[in-house]
Design an enzyme around this catalytic site. Structure first.
Site, PDB file in Angstrom:
ATOM      1  N   ASP A 217      -8.324  72.862  22.065  1.00 34.50           N
ATOM      2  CA  ASP A 217      -6.866  72.857  22.094  1.00 34.50           C
ATOM      3  C   ASP A 217      -6.360  71.434  22.295  1.00 34.50           C
ATOM      4  O   ASP A 217      -6.928  70.667  23.084  1.00 34.50           O
ATOM      5  CB  ASP A 217      -6.372  73.763  23.222  1.00 34.50           C
ATOM      6  CG  ASP A 217      -4.882  73.657  23.445  1.00 34.50           C
ATOM      7  OD1 ASP A 217      -4.125  74.231  22.634  1.00 34.50           O
ATOM      8  OD2 ASP A 217      -4.477  72.990  24.417  1.00 34.50           O
TER       9      ASP A 217
ATOM     10  N   ASP B 132      -0.150  67.382  13.622  1.00 36.57           N
ATOM     11  CA  ASP B 132       0.093  68.281  12.492  1.00 36.57           C
ATOM     12  C   ASP B 132      -0.359  69.687  12.870  1.00 36.57           C
ATOM     13  O   ASP B 132      -1.096  70.340  12.144  1.00 36.57           O
ATOM     14  CB  ASP B 132      -0.660  67.779  11.256  1.00 36.57           C
ATOM     15  CG  ASP B 132      -0.338  68.591  10.013  1.00 36.57           C
ATOM     16  OD1 ASP B 132       0.780  69.130   9.926  1.00 36.57           O
ATOM     17  OD2 ASP B 132      -1.216  68.696   9.133  1.00 36.57           O
TER      18      ASP B 132
END
Length: 297
Positions: free
Chosen positions: A198, A217
């Site tokens: 993450d 992104d």
């Protein structure tokens, strides 16, 4: 990786799921479009709107339709030639199909992510805008961008000695490598290190002043009400940047009426003390423009 099956390979096959993939069938006139056919499609749209129940949009025979609550009041349609892959990872659903006008298309949880025809417009803007705005970037972090296109563009910068990518979904990477090798080629650069993690958790482990540039992104277009503003993500990113470093993230379009650029920039000035620049480009298959926001320490 999930088995790559051809989900749609013939005619008269109807896929009508909540991921908004519509039916594929042969045309009786051999694929030619006539005025009568166009009128028939309009009638079918009206019927589907009345009968669909839980569908959020009309379906057109043989077309993919994207309807997203982020951009209310509109839907985007692409003609489907063949569905090449459909699968589900631990995190999300994916689909790849061959379109008639934009080459292969990647869909994530019902939302169009990229097409072969116009992906370069987004990847290049997100990469070269930040990297060309600072002298000789050496170390770069990409959060998200699992398709590999931004990696491909970063690799064009000879000054970059090392770039990390933080992507949580390995199945997504595998699907891109299988069906979009010219985009996923970015992973072949020996300067790339993949971290399956993450993004926020990764930033917490990064020492201060590590990167010259961070490209994000991994999220929907950033707005003031975005959940990231309630998390330490931006503060962590700012600390991970070296003095004079830059971060680039996708923002919302100036054509989107509820979007207030001045308020967004004002909020970022509380975190990023350097310059803040808003730029935009055109990606035809995105509902609106795809503008990046460049934030500098």
């Amino acid at each position: 990786m999930a088995e790559m099956n051809n989900i749609v390979s013939g005619s008269n096959i109807h896929i009508n799921t909540q991921r908004k993939i519509v039916s594929v069938s042969d045309n009786s006139n051999g694929g030619e479009t006539s005025e009568a056919n166009c009128l028939a499609v309009t009638v079918e749209m009206e019927d589907n709107m009345k009968e669909a129940g839980d569908l959020l949009h009309p379906s057109i025979n043989g077309w993919f339709a994207e309807h997203c609550p982020i951009w209310p009041g509109q839907a985007h349609f692409l003609k489907v030639e063949k569905v090449l892959f459909e699968g589900k990872s631990k995190y999300q659903r994916m689909m790849v199909f061959q379109s008639s006008g934009y080459g292969k298309v990647f869909v994530l949880d019902g939302a169009l992510q990229l097409t072969e025809k116009d992906e370069c417009a987004y990847q290049e803007m997100m990469t070269h805008l930040p990297l060309c705005s600072i002298p000789d970037p050496n170390k770069v972090l990409l959060i998200g961008g699992g398709d590999g296109g931004i990696l491909r563009e970063i690799s064009r910068h000879n000054s970059v000695d090392h770039f990390d990518i933080c992507e949580i979904d390995t199945m997504l990477i595998d699907v891109y490598k299988e069906f979009f090798p010219d985009i996923a080629i970015g992973y072949d650069d020996p300067r790339v290190t993949l971290h399956v993690q993450d993004g926020t958790a990764f930033l917490k482990s990064v020492p201060n002043a590590t990167y010259d540039a961070i490209i994000v992104d991994a999220f929907d277009p950033i707005r003031l009400e975005h959940e990231l503003f309630d998390s330490p993500f931006f503060e962590l990113a700012a600390k991970a940047l070296r003095p004079g470093g830059v971060m680039c993230i996708q923002a919302e379009s100036l054509w989107y009426q509820p979007f207030d650029i001045e308020q967004l920039i004002s909020s970022f000035r509380q975190i990023f003390r350097g310059s803040i620049s808003y730029a935009w480009t055109v990606v035809p298959t995105y509902p609106r423009l795809a503008p990046p926001l460049k934030l500098q320490i």
